[in-house]
Design a protein around this motif. Structure first.
Motif, PDB file in Angstrom:
ATOM      1  N   LEU A  86       0.806  -1.216   0.000  1.00 65.79           N
ATOM      2  CA  LEU A  86       0.000   0.000   0.000  1.00 65.79           C
ATOM      3  C   LEU A  86       0.845   1.275   0.000  1.00 65.79           C
ATOM      4  CD1 LEU A  86      -2.722  -1.078   2.584  1.00 65.79           C
ATOM      5  CD2 LEU A  86      -2.930  -1.006   0.108  1.00 65.79           C
ATOM      6  N   ALA A  87       2.046   1.201   0.533  1.00 61.36           N
ATOM      7  CA  ALA A  87       2.894   2.394   0.640  1.00 61.36           C
ATOM      8  C   ALA A  87       3.331   2.918  -0.720  1.00 61.36           C
ATOM      9  CB  ALA A  87       4.117   2.079   1.489  1.00 61.36           C
ATOM     10  N   PHE A  88       3.332   2.075  -1.722  1.00 60.85           N
ATOM     11  CA  PHE A  88       3.840   2.481  -3.037  1.00 60.85           C
ATOM     12  C   PHE A  88       2.766   3.116  -3.912  1.00 60.85           C
ATOM     13  CE2 PHE A  88       6.899  -0.414  -1.343  1.00 60.85           C
ATOM     14  CZ  PHE A  88       8.082   0.244  -1.610  1.00 60.85           C
ATOM     15  N   ARG A  89       1.590   3.340  -3.352  1.00 60.30           N
ATOM     16  CA  ARG A  89       0.535   4.023  -4.111  1.00 60.30           C
ATOM     17  C   ARG A  89       0.932   5.450  -4.466  1.00 60.30           C
ATOM     18  NH1 ARG A  89      -4.922   2.120  -0.916  1.00 60.30           N
ATOM     19  NH2 ARG A  89      -5.154   0.146  -2.022  1.00 60.30           N
ATOM     20  N   ARG A  90       1.720   6.070  -3.605  1.00 61.75           N
ATOM     21  CA  ARG A  90       2.212   7.440  -3.869  1.00 61.75           C
ATOM     22  C   ARG A  90       3.727   7.438  -3.738  1.00 61.75           C
ATOM     23  NH1 ARG A  90      -0.721  12.523  -2.453  1.00 61.75           N
ATOM     24  NH2 ARG A  90       1.366  13.133  -3.017  1.00 61.75           N
ATOM     25  N   ALA A  91       4.400   6.925  -4.747  1.00 57.80           N
ATOM     26  CA  ALA A  91       5.863   6.839  -4.693  1.00 57.80           C
ATOM     27  C   ALA A  91       6.532   7.231  -6.010  1.00 57.80           C
ATOM     28  CB  ALA A  91       6.270   5.426  -4.305  1.00 57.80           C
ATOM     29  N   ARG A  92       5.764   7.594  -7.012  1.00 58.10           N
ATOM     30  CA  ARG A  92       6.361   7.901  -8.329  1.00 58.10           C
ATOM     31  C   ARG A  92       7.347   9.060  -8.283  1.00 58.10           C
ATOM     32  NH1 ARG A  92       4.608   4.602 -12.016  1.00 58.10           N
ATOM     33  NH2 ARG A  92       2.506   3.783 -11.897  1.00 58.10           N
ATOM     34  N   LYS A  93       7.031  10.096  -7.532  1.00 58.51           N
ATOM     35  CA  LYS A  93       7.916  11.260  -7.438  1.00 58.51           C
ATOM     36  C   LYS A  93       9.282  10.851  -6.870  1.00 58.51           C
ATOM     37  CE  LYS A  93       7.965  15.743  -5.078  1.00 58.51           C
ATOM     38  NZ  LYS A  93       7.186  16.605  -4.172  1.00 58.51           N
ATOM     39  N   LEU A  94       9.260  10.031  -5.828  1.00 54.47           N
ATOM     40  CA  LEU A  94      10.501   9.551  -5.224  1.00 54.47           C
ATOM     41  C   LEU A  94      11.310   8.737  -6.228  1.00 54.47           C
ATOM     42  CD1 LEU A  94      12.319   9.146  -2.725  1.00 54.47           C
ATOM     43  CD2 LEU A  94      10.930   7.131  -2.193  1.00 54.47           C
ATOM     44  N   PHE A  95      10.646   7.839  -6.947  1.00 54.16           N
ATOM     45  CA  PHE A  95      11.339   6.985  -7.904  1.00 54.16           C
ATOM     46  C   PHE A  95      11.820   7.773  -9.122  1.00 54.16           C
ATOM     47  CE2 PHE A  95       9.864   3.826  -5.130  1.00 54.16           C
ATOM     48  CZ  PHE A  95      10.514   2.631  -5.420  1.00 54.16           C
ATOM     49  N   ASP A  96      11.134   8.864  -9.459  1.00 53.25           N
ATOM     50  CA  ASP A  96      11.587   9.727 -10.553  1.00 53.25           C
ATOM     51  C   ASP A  96      12.797  10.562 -10.133  1.00 53.25           C
ATOM     52  OD1 ASP A  96       9.583   8.766 -12.178  1.00 53.25           O
ATOM     53  OD2 ASP A  96       8.274  10.516 -11.925  1.00 53.25           O
ATOM     54  N   LYS A  97      12.854  10.944  -8.870  1.00 58.59           N
ATOM     55  CA  LYS A  97      13.902  11.825  -8.361  1.00 58.59           C
ATOM     56  C   LYS A  97      15.209  11.073  -8.114  1.00 58.59           C
ATOM     57  CE  LYS A  97      14.865  15.916  -6.470  1.00 58.59           C
ATOM     58  NZ  LYS A  97      14.833  17.161  -7.180  1.00 58.59           N
ATOM     59  N   LEU A  98      15.111   9.846  -7.622  1.00 62.43           N
ATOM     60  CA  LEU A  98      16.287   9.053  -7.279  1.00 62.43           C
ATOM     61  C   LEU A  98      16.399   7.811  -8.147  1.00 62.43           C
ATOM     62  CD1 LEU A  98      16.186   9.033  -3.378  1.00 62.43           C
ATOM     63  CD2 LEU A  98      17.838  10.208  -4.821  1.00 62.43           C
ATOM     64  N   ASP A  99      17.610   7.394  -8.368  1.00 57.20           N
ATOM     65  CA  ASP A  99      17.871   6.123  -9.043  1.00 57.20           C
ATOM     66  C   ASP A  99      17.882   5.050  -7.955  1.00 57.20           C
ATOM     67  OD1 ASP A  99      18.660   4.024 -10.612  1.00 57.20           O
ATOM     68  OD2 ASP A  99      20.707   4.759 -10.925  1.00 57.20           O
ATOM     69  N   ILE A 100      16.710   4.528  -7.653  1.00 53.97           N
ATOM     70  CA  ILE A 100      16.570   3.510  -6.603  1.00 53.97           C
ATOM     71  C   ILE A 100      16.848   2.153  -7.229  1.00 53.97           C
ATOM     72  CG2 ILE A 100      14.999   2.443  -4.946  1.00 53.97           C
ATOM     73  CD1 ILE A 100      13.589   5.224  -4.833  1.00 53.97           C
ATOM     74  N   ARG A 101      17.936   1.547  -6.822  1.00 54.21           N
ATOM     75  CA  ARG A 101      18.391   0.305  -7.445  1.00 54.21           C
ATOM     76  C   ARG A 101      17.695  -0.933  -6.900  1.00 54.21           C
ATOM     77  NH1 ARG A 101      23.255   1.136 -10.404  1.00 54.21           N
ATOM     78  NH2 ARG A 101      23.071   3.264 -11.140  1.00 54.21           N
ATOM     79  N   VAL A 102      17.383  -0.917  -5.587  1.00 49.30           N
ATOM     80  CA  VAL A 102      16.808  -2.097  -4.932  1.00 49.30           C
ATOM     81  C   VAL A 102      15.767  -1.655  -3.918  1.00 49.30           C
ATOM     82  CG1 VAL A 102      17.305  -4.070  -3.420  1.00 49.30           C
ATOM     83  CG2 VAL A 102      18.949  -3.420  -5.179  1.00 49.30           C
ATOM     84  N   VAL A 103      14.677  -2.416  -3.848  1.00 52.01           N
ATOM     85  CA  VAL A 103      13.673  -2.233  -2.800  1.00 52.01           C
ATOM     86  C   VAL A 103      13.488  -3.580  -2.117  1.00 52.01           C
ATOM     87  CG1 VAL A 103      11.285  -1.643  -2.262  1.00 52.01           C
ATOM     88  CG2 VAL A 103      12.484  -0.417  -4.101  1.00 52.01           C
ATOM     89  N   LEU A 104      13.729  -3.615  -0.818  1.00 52.52           N
ATOM     90  CA  LEU A 104      13.480  -4.811  -0.016  1.00 52.52           C
ATOM     91  C   LEU A 104      12.193  -4.581   0.754  1.00 52.52           C
ATOM     92  CD1 LEU A 104      17.050  -5.328   1.426  1.00 52.52           C
ATOM     93  CD2 LEU A 104      15.920  -6.768  -0.249  1.00 52.52           C
ATOM     94  N   MET A 105      11.277  -5.522   0.634  1.00 48.56           N
ATOM     95  CA  MET A 105       9.994  -5.362   1.316  1.00 48.56           C
ATOM     96  C   MET A 105       9.405  -6.711   1.700  1.00 48.56           C
ATOM     97  SD  MET A 105       7.568  -4.347  -1.937  1.00 48.56           S
ATOM     98  CE  MET A 105       6.020  -4.387  -1.085  1.00 48.56           C
ATOM     99  N   ASN A 106       8.605  -6.680   2.746  1.00 47.97           N
ATOM    100  CA  ASN A 106       7.878  -7.886   3.136  1.00 47.97           C
ATOM    101  C   ASN A 106       6.773  -8.140   2.136  1.00 47.97           C
ATOM    102  OD1 ASN A 106       9.508  -8.043   5.348  1.00 47.97           O
ATOM    103  ND2 ASN A 106       8.019  -7.199   6.760  1.00 47.97           N
ATOM    104  N   TRP A 107       6.502  -9.407   1.900  1.00 49.45           N
ATOM    105  CA  TRP A 107       5.481  -9.812   0.941  1.00 49.45           C
ATOM    106  C   TRP A 107       4.639 -10.878   1.625  1.00 49.45           C
ATOM    107  CZ3 TRP A 107       4.672  -7.434  -3.613  1.00 49.45           C
ATOM    108  CH2 TRP A 107       3.776  -8.029  -4.497  1.00 49.45           C
ATOM    109  N   GLN A 108       3.497 -10.465   2.162  1.00 47.10           N
ATOM    110  CA  GLN A 108       2.668 -11.399   2.920  1.00 47.10           C
ATOM    111  C   GLN A 108       1.428 -11.778   2.127  1.00 47.10           C
ATOM    112  OE1 GLN A 108       1.971  -9.675   6.751  1.00 47.10           O
ATOM    113  NE2 GLN A 108       4.104  -9.794   7.332  1.00 47.10           N
ATOM    114  N   CYS A 109       1.328 -13.059   1.862  1.00 46.74           N
ATOM    115  CA  CYS A 109       0.208 -13.558   1.053  1.00 46.74           C
ATOM    116  C   CYS A 109      -0.566 -14.644   1.779  1.00 46.74           C
ATOM    117  CB  CYS A 109       0.731 -14.136  -0.261  1.00 46.74           C
ATOM    118  SG  CYS A 109       1.652 -12.998  -1.249  1.00 46.74           S
TER     119      CYS A 109
END
Length: 159
Positions: A86-109
């Motif tokens: 849910l946190a990535f719903r508003r993250a485009r500006k951050l990803f456009d501004k920085l060259d983010i190479r890796v994202v580590l996140m929990n994935w609960q299914c």
């Protein structure tokens, strides 16, 4: 991560942004998001307010180097109790501004309901649109088999 940074002598290049991340940005009220969240994830009623920010808001907090130049590359490790997609719903500006190479996140299914699938699909669509591919350690994951992925997913930017 801290141990690896210390061993590689890059601790001075790491900035911890320790803020509450908002997951309710696309909603007009806290009640709407509470109704959509699984019961185990419901926020506790609090008397005080939390100064939460969107991932896009982190752009305003980006530190500068000693010479006042801006950081250009980053990695993200996000931990927000299973609500990471849910946190990535508003993250485009951050990803456009920085060259983010890796994202580590929990994935609960553990839940296979339609709402969980919707949130996970939104996260997959976001990362795919930013040219990231999911991995378990360094093993690529099948994007169509996302409900069977393990707890920690590493999204690697394809350059």
């Amino acid at each position: 991560m801290h141990k690896a940074a210390r061993q590689n002598k890059i601790e001075s290049n790491i900035v911890l942004v320790n803020r509450e991340i908002s997951i309710a940005t696309n909603y007009s009220s806290a009640t709407q998001i509470s109704n959509e969240l699984p019961k185990r994830s419901q926020p506790k009623q609090r008397q005080d307010s939390i100064n939460a920010i969107d991932l896009d808001d982190i752009v305003d907090y980006l530190p500068k180097r000693e010479d006042e130049s801006k950081f250009k590359k980053a990695m993200i490790r996000i931990e927000i109790g299973g609500l990471e997609p849910l946190a990535f719903r508003r993250a485009r500006k951050l990803f456009d501004k920085l060259d983010i190479r890796v994202v580590l996140m929990n994935w609960q299914c553990e839940k296979h309901d339609e709402l969980t699938k919707k949130h996970l699909n939104e996260a997959i669509e976001f990362f795919a649109s930013q040219n990231y591919r999911p991995h378990l350690l360094d093993i690529p994951l099948d994007i169509n088999d996302y409900m069977r992925w393990s707890f920690l997913v590493k999204w690697i930017k394809q350059v």
